[in-house]
Motif scaffolding. Structure first.
Motif, PDB file in Angstrom:
ATOM      1  N   ASP A   3       0.820  -1.211   0.000  1.00 34.19           N
ATOM      2  CA  ASP A   3       0.000   0.000   0.000  1.00 34.19           C
ATOM      3  C   ASP A   3       0.851   1.257   0.000  1.00 34.19           C
ATOM      4  N   GLN A   4       2.143   1.078  -0.091  1.00 33.30           N
ATOM      5  CA  GLN A   4       3.060   2.209  -0.073  1.00 33.30           C
ATOM      6  C   GLN A   4       3.064   2.871  -1.459  1.00 33.30           C
ATOM      7  N   PRO A   5       3.084   4.212  -1.512  1.00 31.05           N
ATOM      8  CA  PRO A   5       3.200   4.871  -2.826  1.00 31.05           C
ATOM      9  C   PRO A   5       4.592   4.638  -3.411  1.00 31.05           C
ATOM     10  N   ALA A   6       4.661   4.643  -4.717  1.00 32.43           N
ATOM     11  CA  ALA A   6       5.942   4.454  -5.402  1.00 32.43           C
ATOM     12  C   ALA A   6       6.858   5.617  -5.089  1.00 32.43           C
ATOM     13  N   ASP A   7       8.147   5.329  -5.064  1.00 33.92           N
ATOM     14  CA  ASP A   7       9.140   6.366  -4.768  1.00 33.92           C
ATOM     15  C   ASP A   7       9.233   7.306  -5.970  1.00 33.92           C
ATOM     16  N   PRO A   8       8.843   8.613  -5.809  1.00 36.33           N
ATOM     17  CA  PRO A   8       8.875   9.522  -6.963  1.00 36.33           C
ATOM     18  C   PRO A   8      10.284   9.828  -7.440  1.00 36.33           C
ATOM     19  N   SER A   9      11.290   9.622  -6.595  1.00 38.41           N
ATOM     20  CA  SER A   9      12.656   9.932  -7.026  1.00 38.41           C
ATOM     21  C   SER A   9      13.242   8.818  -7.883  1.00 38.41           C
ATOM     22  N   ALA A  10      12.629   7.657  -7.878  1.00 37.92           N
ATOM     23  CA  ALA A  10      13.128   6.541  -8.687  1.00 37.92           C
ATOM     24  C   ALA A  10      12.533   6.637 -10.088  1.00 37.92           C
ATOM     25  N   GLU A  11      13.346   7.075 -11.032  1.00 39.42           N
ATOM     26  CA  GLU A  11      12.926   7.202 -12.415  1.00 39.42           C
ATOM     27  C   GLU A  11      13.650   6.148 -13.248  1.00 39.42           C
ATOM     28  N   PRO A  12      13.067   5.772 -14.365  1.00 36.76           N
ATOM     29  CA  PRO A  12      13.794   4.839 -15.225  1.00 36.76           C
ATOM     30  C   PRO A  12      15.082   5.488 -15.716  1.00 36.76           C
ATOM     31  N   PRO A  13      16.107   4.694 -15.995  1.00 36.43           N
ATOM     32  CA  PRO A  13      17.384   5.285 -16.440  1.00 36.43           C
ATOM     33  C   PRO A  13      17.192   6.048 -17.752  1.00 36.43           C
ATOM     34  N   PHE A  14      17.869   7.184 -17.858  1.00 37.75           N
ATOM     35  CA  PHE A  14      17.770   8.044 -19.041  1.00 37.75           C
ATOM     36  C   PHE A  14      19.014   7.854 -19.883  1.00 37.75           C
ATOM     37  N   ASP A  15      18.827   7.515 -21.148  1.00 37.37           N
ATOM     38  CA  ASP A  15      19.934   7.338 -22.074  1.00 37.37           C
ATOM     39  C   ASP A  15      19.962   8.530 -23.020  1.00 37.37           C
ATOM     40  N   PRO A  16      20.969   9.431 -22.880  1.00 40.35           N
ATOM     41  CA  PRO A  16      20.998  10.618 -23.750  1.00 40.35           C
ATOM     42  C   PRO A  16      21.263  10.287 -25.216  1.00 40.35           C
ATOM     43  N   ASP A  17      21.796   9.090 -25.491  1.00 40.71           N
ATOM     44  CA  ASP A  17      22.091   8.716 -26.876  1.00 40.71           C
ATOM     45  C   ASP A  17      20.937   7.979 -27.550  1.00 40.71           C
ATOM     46  N   ALA A  18      19.867   7.733 -26.813  1.00 49.19           N
ATOM     47  CA  ALA A  18      18.735   6.998 -27.377  1.00 49.19           C
ATOM     48  C   ALA A  18      18.005   7.865 -28.393  1.00 49.19           C
ATOM     49  N   ASP A  19      17.515   7.233 -29.434  1.00 46.70           N
ATOM     50  CA  ASP A  19      16.767   7.940 -30.470  1.00 46.70           C
ATOM     51  C   ASP A  19      15.346   8.201 -29.959  1.00 46.70           C
ATOM     52  N   PRO A  20      14.924   9.480 -29.890  1.00 46.41           N
ATOM     53  CA  PRO A  20      13.596   9.779 -29.346  1.00 46.41           C
ATOM     54  C   PRO A  20      12.453   9.504 -30.316  1.00 46.41           C
TER      55      PRO A  20
END
Length: 150
Positions: A3-20
């Motif tokens: 019942d705990q809310p998800a941790d807002p500071s935990a984001e999926p890893p960001f890849d700056p080289d990924a094609d958007p």
């Protein structure tokens, strides 16, 4: 589940080289280009001579329109010339679009540009799909270099 809310500071890893941009689905090689539901036929539309004539008339009117104001021609003549330029721009633009469609229909097969050290967009798309459109000599060449010469 908790019942705990998800941790807002935990984001999926960001890849700056990924094609958007999302991947595009491959184009089917279906044959002739379609235009208004039928095959595009060069004989049914304007030709290059018609286009050149339209451009020559357009250039003439573009120069004549401001000169008609400088030469103090009646305002109705200048107005007619101005609207003629607008109409000719429309017709000439449509003609060039038709002619460019003919050229693109003529060059449907993939060709490698001469003296190109990098892959074309089509080659990059094919590499993602697992196929290679280059010649065997070019496929063996290291990146940044042309075909292997012997």
């Amino acid at each position: 589940m908790t019942d705990q809310p998800a941790d807002p500071s935990a984001e999926p890893p960001f890849d700056p080289d990924a094609d958007p941009t999302p991947p595009r689905r491959p184009r089917p090689n279906t044959g002739p280009v379609q235009y208004k539901g039928d095959d595009l036929e060069a004989e049914r539309g304007p030709g290059l001579g018609c286009f050149r004539f339209q451009v020559a008339i357009l250039v003439f009117f573009i120069f004549l329109t401001p000169l008609s104001v400088v030469w103090n021609w009646p305002p109705i003549v200048s107005t007619i010339l101005l609207f003629s330029v607008i109409l000719l721009l429309l017709v000439t633009g449509q003609t060039i679009i038709f002619l460019l469609r003919l050229v693109s229909a003529d060059r449907r097969g993939r060709r490698r540009p001469l003296a190109s050290g990098t892959k074309t967009v089509g080659e990059l798309e094919d590499a993602d799909a697992g196929t290679d459109t280059r010649d065997s000599d070019e496929a063996q060449a290291p990146p940044g270099e042309g075909p292997v010469r012997q």
